[in-house]
Motif scaffolding. Structure first.
Motif, PDB file in Angstrom:
ATOM      1  N   ASN A  22       0.797  -1.229   0.000  1.00 54.12           N
ATOM      2  CA  ASN A  22       0.000   0.000   0.000  1.00 54.12           C
ATOM      3  C   ASN A  22       0.828   1.278   0.000  1.00 54.12           C
ATOM      4  OD1 ASN A  22      -2.526  -1.322   0.023  1.00 54.12           O
ATOM      5  ND2 ASN A  22      -2.312  -1.692   2.201  1.00 54.12           N
ATOM      6  N   ASN A  23       1.975   1.278   0.671  1.00 53.66           N
ATOM      7  CA  ASN A  23       2.733   2.508   0.854  1.00 53.66           C
ATOM      8  C   ASN A  23       3.961   2.663  -0.030  1.00 53.66           C
ATOM      9  OD1 ASN A  23       1.157   3.752   3.050  1.00 53.66           O
ATOM     10  ND2 ASN A  23       1.705   1.867   4.090  1.00 53.66           N
ATOM     11  N   ILE A  24       4.382   1.592  -0.680  1.00 51.02           N
ATOM     12  CA  ILE A  24       5.554   1.693  -1.555  1.00 51.02           C
ATOM     13  C   ILE A  24       5.227   1.195  -2.964  1.00 51.02           C
ATOM     14  CG2 ILE A  24       7.947   0.969  -1.942  1.00 51.02           C
ATOM     15  CD1 ILE A  24       8.181   0.668   1.132  1.00 51.02           C
ATOM     16  N   LEU A  25       4.898  -0.073  -3.064  1.00 55.84           N
ATOM     17  CA  LEU A  25       4.772  -0.696  -4.377  1.00 55.84           C
ATOM     18  C   LEU A  25       3.635  -0.115  -5.220  1.00 55.84           C
ATOM     19  CD1 LEU A  25       5.404  -4.312  -3.124  1.00 55.84           C
ATOM     20  CD2 LEU A  25       7.016  -2.824  -4.314  1.00 55.84           C
ATOM     21  N   LYS A  26       2.461   0.016  -4.640  1.00 57.59           N
ATOM     22  CA  LYS A  26       1.314   0.526  -5.395  1.00 57.59           C
ATOM     23  C   LYS A  26       1.440   2.018  -5.695  1.00 57.59           C
ATOM     24  CE  LYS A  26      -3.540   0.200  -5.876  1.00 57.59           C
ATOM     25  NZ  LYS A  26      -4.091  -0.727  -6.744  1.00 57.59           N
ATOM     26  N   LYS A  27       2.126   2.753  -4.836  1.00 55.54           N
ATOM     27  CA  LYS A  27       2.312   4.192  -5.087  1.00 55.54           C
ATOM     28  C   LYS A  27       3.264   4.427  -6.262  1.00 55.54           C
ATOM     29  CE  LYS A  27       0.898   5.838  -0.749  1.00 55.54           C
ATOM     30  NZ  LYS A  27       0.038   6.899  -0.503  1.00 55.54           N
ATOM     31  N   VAL A  28       4.295   3.600  -6.360  1.00 54.12           N
ATOM     32  CA  VAL A  28       5.257   3.743  -7.459  1.00 54.12           C
ATOM     33  C   VAL A  28       4.696   3.145  -8.749  1.00 54.12           C
ATOM     34  CG1 VAL A  28       7.552   3.068  -8.272  1.00 54.12           C
ATOM     35  CG2 VAL A  28       7.235   3.768  -5.903  1.00 54.12           C
TER      36      VAL A  28
END
Length: 50
Positions: free
Chosen positions: A25-31
């Motif tokens: 939720n905080n790293i992979l999906k944002k990038v």
């Protein structure tokens, strides 16, 4: 950082499901918004007793 998060997420190396979800939720999906989810496999967290 993204590559490390990706490796840990794909291999389900987090210590618990909340940490696994945090990576998504905080790293992979944002990038990468199209990033596919991976279930956290609880079976990898317990070592069988022999």
């Amino acid at each position: 950082m993204y590559n490390v998060a990706d490796y840990l997420y794909q291999k389900a190396c987090s210590t618990n499901a909340a940490a696994h979800d945090y990576l998504y939720n905080n790293i992979l999906k944002k990038v990468s918004p199209e990033y596919k989810t991976v279930d956290y496999d609880w079976g990898n967290t317990i070592v069988p007793v022999k």
